[in-house]
Write a protein that holds these residues in place. Sequence first.
Motif, PDB file in Angstrom:
ATOM      1  N   ALA A  48       0.833  -1.206   0.000  1.00 24.99           N
ATOM      2  CA  ALA A  48       0.000   0.000   0.000  1.00 24.99           C
ATOM      3  C   ALA A  48       0.864   1.252   0.000  1.00 24.99           C
ATOM      4  O   ALA A  48       0.568   2.241  -0.697  1.00 24.99           O
ATOM      5  N   GLU A  49       1.944   1.227   0.777  1.00 33.70           N
ATOM      6  CA  GLU A  49       2.868   2.364   0.795  1.00 33.70           C
ATOM      7  C   GLU A  49       3.549   2.534  -0.562  1.00 33.70           C
ATOM      8  O   GLU A  49       3.744   3.656  -1.048  1.00 33.70           O
ATOM      9  N   ALA A  52       0.992   4.029  -2.974  1.00 34.26           N
ATOM     10  CA  ALA A  52       0.704   5.427  -2.642  1.00 34.26           C
ATOM     11  C   ALA A  52       1.831   6.343  -3.091  1.00 34.26           C
ATOM     12  O   ALA A  52       1.593   7.495  -3.487  1.00 34.26           O
ATOM     13  N   ALA A  53       3.063   5.825  -3.060  1.00 35.04           N
ATOM     14  CA  ALA A  53       4.218   6.624  -3.479  1.00 35.04           C
ATOM     15  C   ALA A  53       4.439   6.572  -4.983  1.00 35.04           C
ATOM     16  O   ALA A  53       5.303   7.288  -5.514  1.00 35.04           O
ATOM     17  N   GLY A  54       3.676   5.739  -5.694  1.00 37.96           N
ATOM     18  CA  GLY A  54       3.823   5.628  -7.142  1.00 37.96           C
ATOM     19  C   GLY A  54       5.150   5.052  -7.577  1.00 37.96           C
ATOM     20  O   GLY A  54       5.686   5.429  -8.627  1.00 37.96           O
ATOM     21  N   LEU A  55       5.689   4.130  -6.800  1.00 39.05           N
ATOM     22  CA  LEU A  55       7.012   3.585  -7.099  1.00 39.05           C
ATOM     23  C   LEU A  55       6.964   2.586  -8.247  1.00 39.05           C
ATOM     24  O   LEU A  55       6.023   1.826  -8.400  1.00 39.05           O
ATOM     25  N   PRO A  57       9.530  -0.376 -10.319  1.00 35.24           N
ATOM     26  CA  PRO A  57       8.471  -1.109 -11.006  1.00 35.24           C
ATOM     27  C   PRO A  57       7.331  -1.464 -10.060  1.00 35.24           C
ATOM     28  O   PRO A  57       7.526  -1.624  -8.850  1.00 35.24           O
ATOM     29  N   SER A  58       6.147  -1.602 -10.636  1.00 35.24           N
ATOM     30  CA  SER A  58       4.988  -1.956  -9.838  1.00 35.24           C
ATOM     31  C   SER A  58       4.986  -3.457  -9.572  1.00 35.24           C
ATOM     32  O   SER A  58       5.506  -4.247 -10.368  1.00 35.24           O
ATOM     33  N   ILE A  59       4.403  -3.832  -8.447  1.00 32.29           N
ATOM     34  CA  ILE A  59       4.296  -5.235  -8.053  1.00 32.29           C
ATOM     35  C   ILE A  59       2.810  -5.562  -7.885  1.00 32.29           C
ATOM     36  O   ILE A  59       2.076  -4.815  -7.236  1.00 32.29           O
ATOM     37  N   THR A  60       2.363  -6.653  -8.462  1.00 30.41           N
ATOM     38  CA  THR A  60       0.997  -7.117  -8.213  1.00 30.41           C
ATOM     39  C   THR A  60       0.952  -7.822  -6.865  1.00 30.41           C
ATOM     40  O   THR A  60       1.793  -8.690  -6.592  1.00 30.41           O
ATOM     41  N   LEU A  61       0.002  -7.442  -6.015  1.00 25.46           N
ATOM     42  CA  LEU A  61      -0.161  -8.111  -4.731  1.00 25.46           C
ATOM     43  C   LEU A  61      -1.557  -8.706  -4.621  1.00 25.46           C
ATOM     44  O   LEU A  61      -2.547  -8.065  -4.962  1.00 25.46           O
ATOM     45  N   ARG A 182      14.877  -2.488   7.644  1.00 26.20           N
ATOM     46  CA  ARG A 182      13.715  -2.001   8.388  1.00 26.20           C
ATOM     47  C   ARG A 182      13.239  -0.661   7.834  1.00 26.20           C
ATOM     48  O   ARG A 182      12.030  -0.411   7.731  1.00 26.20           O
ATOM     49  N   ASP A 183      14.163   0.191   7.500  1.00 23.81           N
ATOM     50  CA  ASP A 183      13.817   1.546   7.048  1.00 23.81           C
ATOM     51  C   ASP A 183      12.997   1.530   5.765  1.00 23.81           C
ATOM     52  O   ASP A 183      12.025   2.279   5.632  1.00 23.81           O
ATOM     53  N   VAL A 184      13.366   0.688   4.807  1.00 18.72           N
ATOM     54  CA  VAL A 184      12.679   0.709   3.510  1.00 18.72           C
ATOM     55  C   VAL A 184      11.282   0.111   3.590  1.00 18.72           C
ATOM     56  O   VAL A 184      10.401   0.474   2.800  1.00 18.72           O
ATOM     57  N   MET A 185      11.053  -0.798   4.527  1.00 15.01           N
ATOM     58  CA  MET A 185       9.739  -1.427   4.642  1.00 15.01           C
ATOM     59  C   MET A 185       8.647  -0.396   4.895  1.00 15.01           C
ATOM     60  O   MET A 185       7.534  -0.508   4.377  1.00 15.01           O
ATOM     61  N   ALA A 186       8.946   0.603   5.688  1.00 18.13           N
ATOM     62  CA  ALA A 186       7.941   1.595   6.082  1.00 18.13           C
ATOM     63  C   ALA A 186       7.503   2.483   4.926  1.00 18.13           C
ATOM     64  O   ALA A 186       6.439   3.105   4.983  1.00 18.13           O
ATOM     65  N   THR A 187       8.292   2.552   3.859  1.00 21.16           N
ATOM     66  CA  THR A 187       7.987   3.441   2.748  1.00 21.16           C
ATOM     67  C   THR A 187       7.649   2.696   1.458  1.00 21.16           C
ATOM     68  O   THR A 187       7.487   3.323   0.405  1.00 21.16           O
TER      69      THR A 187
END
Length: 215
Positions: A48-49, A52-55, A57-61, A182-187
């Motif tokens: 979801a993060e 929301a950030a429009g990152l 490549p996109s990943i299908t979840l 840990r840091d990258v997971m939050a974003t």
Amino acid sequence: MIVIIGSNKGGAGKTTTATNIAVALAKRGYDVCLVDADPQRSACRWHAEREAAGLEPSITLIEKRDNIASALKTLGEKFDHVIVDVAGRNSRELITGATAADLIIAPHQCSQLDLDTLAELQDQLVRVRDLNPDLKAAAYHTMASTNPAVRETERQEFLTFISDFQEVSVIEAVGFYRKAYRDVMATGHSVMESDNLQASAEIEALCNEVFGDGR
């Protein structure tokens, strides 16, 4: 390829491993589906993060619970790679998913509590292979110490313990205990998208070993 990131012990970095592998494969141009089969929904929140950030490549979840075998087989026909994040315990998702998977990557810390669960995993593998004889399983050493004074000894202890379990191979790549994970997971990021070159190289090495080095 359908790969389950799972073991019978929580806190070993399964979601961290799953999300970073998913991004690494997507960056190589593969069509990747990340399946969140853990009731804690950590991969869902990460995704979801990312959305929301429009990152890119996109990943299908996709979220799936309970008996996930049929869903994984269907997804395996549609995507280049399906990466499945399951709960850190003996779950229905782990067992049913294993009947459809090509590989289980089992993240483990080098601790007695973590490694003791390998006996349970090996028993599960023996039973599941009655239905899926081609299933492979490999232990992935996670949260390894970066301290040079103990790094080599810890790795040798890990390898020695794993050697008692003939149904489980060992991944040579190692994931070290780094704040960057840990840091990258939050974003919604991967360490592949961070400036931590060491963490990025660890994921690259893992993917090269498991999936090959690129297309």
